[in-house]
Design a protein around this motif. Structure first.
Motif, short mmCIF file in Angstrom:
data_model
loop_
_atom_site.label_atom_id
_atom_site.label_comp_id
_atom_site.label_asym_id
_atom_site.label_seq_id
_atom_site.Cartn_x
_atom_site.Cartn_y
_atom_site.Cartn_z
N ASN A 35 0.82 -1.22 0.00
CA ASN A 35 0.00 0.00 0.00
C ASN A 35 0.85 1.26 0.00
N GLY A 36 1.93 1.27 0.78
CA GLY A 36 2.82 2.43 0.80
C GLY A 36 3.46 2.67 -0.55
N HIS A 37 3.86 1.59 -1.20
CA HIS A 37 4.44 1.72 -2.54
C HIS A 37 3.42 2.33 -3.49
N GLY A 38 2.18 1.88 -3.38
CA GLY A 38 1.12 2.41 -4.24
C GLY A 38 0.87 3.89 -4.03
N ARG A 39 1.17 4.38 -2.82
CA ARG A 39 1.02 5.81 -2.53
C ARG A 39 2.29 6.59 -2.86
N GLY A 40 3.32 5.88 -3.36
CA GLY A 40 4.56 6.55 -3.73
C GLY A 40 5.51 6.77 -2.57
N GLU A 41 5.28 6.11 -1.44
CA GLU A 41 6.14 6.28 -0.27
C GLU A 41 7.38 5.41 -0.37
N ASP A 42 8.43 5.82 0.31
CA ASP A 42 9.66 5.03 0.39
C ASP A 42 9.43 3.91 1.39
N MET A 43 9.45 2.69 0.92
CA MET A 43 9.18 1.54 1.78
C MET A 43 10.43 0.70 2.01
N SER A 44 11.60 1.30 1.80
CA SER A 44 12.85 0.54 1.94
C SER A 44 13.09 0.06 3.36
N THR A 45 12.70 0.83 4.37
CA THR A 45 12.87 0.40 5.76
C THR A 45 12.00 -0.82 6.05
N GLU A 46 10.76 -0.78 5.59
CA GLU A 46 9.85 -1.90 5.80
C GLU A 46 10.33 -3.13 5.04
N GLN A 47 10.83 -2.93 3.82
CA GLN A 47 11.36 -4.06 3.05
C GLN A 47 12.57 -4.66 3.75
N ALA A 48 13.42 -3.83 4.32
CA ALA A 48 14.59 -4.33 5.06
C ALA A 48 14.14 -5.17 6.25
N ARG A 49 13.08 -4.74 6.92
CA ARG A 49 12.55 -5.51 8.05
C ARG A 49 12.02 -6.87 7.56
N LEU A 50 11.28 -6.87 6.46
CA LEU A 50 10.75 -8.11 5.91
C LEU A 50 11.89 -9.04 5.51
N THR A 51 12.91 -8.49 4.89
CA THR A 51 14.07 -9.29 4.48
C THR A 51 14.76 -9.88 5.71
N ALA A 52 14.88 -9.10 6.77
CA ALA A 52 15.49 -9.60 8.00
C ALA A 52 14.65 -10.71 8.62
N LEU A 53 13.33 -10.54 8.62
CA LEU A 53 12.45 -11.58 9.15
C LEU A 53 12.61 -12.87 8.36
N ARG A 54 12.66 -12.75 7.06
CA ARG A 54 12.84 -13.95 6.22
C ARG A 54 14.20 -14.57 6.48
N GLY A 55 15.22 -13.74 6.66
CA GLY A 55 16.56 -14.24 6.96
C GLY A 55 16.61 -14.99 8.28
N ALA A 56 15.77 -14.58 9.22
CA ALA A 56 15.74 -15.23 10.53
C ALA A 56 15.22 -16.66 10.45
N THR A 57 14.57 -17.01 9.36
CA THR A 57 14.06 -18.36 9.19
C THR A 57 15.10 -19.30 8.58
N THR A 58 16.24 -18.76 8.18
CA THR A 58 17.29 -19.56 7.56
C THR A 58 17.75 -20.65 8.52
N GLY A 59 17.92 -21.83 7.97
CA GLY A 59 18.36 -22.96 8.77
C GLY A 59 17.23 -23.86 9.22
N PHE A 60 16.00 -23.41 9.01
CA PHE A 60 14.82 -24.20 9.34
C PHE A 60 14.08 -24.54 8.05
N LEU A 61 13.42 -25.67 8.03
CA LEU A 61 12.58 -26.04 6.89
C LEU A 61 11.44 -25.04 6.80
N LEU A 62 11.30 -24.37 5.66
CA LEU A 62 10.37 -23.25 5.54
C LEU A 62 8.92 -23.66 5.79
#
Length: 109
Positions: A35-62
């Motif tokens: 939604n933020g992207h659709g409004r033209g907002e910078d969502m890089s901080t939120e994307q970095a958080r999502l990427t970190a959350l996904r990275g935290a699952t590394t080493g476990f069967l998804l």
């Protein structure tokens, strides 16, 4: 895209959205990025958080991660995986939750 790590890149490239591993657990964050992207907002901080959350699952069967988190976050039954796949052990679940909470404490949808 099917990767949590590339949601914002997908949207920036004209993609319509994504079906990702963590969407059922962190749907609020994915919706915020979308939604933020659709409004033209910078969502890089939120994307970095999502990427970190996904990275935290590394080493476990998804698939085991998603089932465990759906049970933990949404109170759903933790359905067993079919062999040869195995569910997370109790200690793995505790480690996973600690990793995720260190990034974004109890903010799952």
């Amino acid at each position: 895209t099917g990767s949590d790590n590339h949601l914002l890149d997908c949207l920036d490239s004209g993609g319509a959205g994504a079906i990702t591993a963590l969407a059922n657990v962190y749907g609020n964050l994915l919706a915020e990025i979308f939604n933020g992207h659709g409004r033209g907002e910078d969502m890089s901080t939120e994307q970095a958080r999502l990427t970190a959350l996904r990275g935290a699952t590394t080493g476990f069967l998804l698939v085991a991660v998603v089932k465990a988190l759906l049970a933990e976050v949404h109170g759903l039954p933790e359905w067993p995986l079919r062999p040869p796949l195995e569910s997370l052990t109790d200690s793995q679940k505790l480690e996973l939750i600690a990793r995720l909470n260190s990034i974004w404490p109890r903010r799952a949808s």
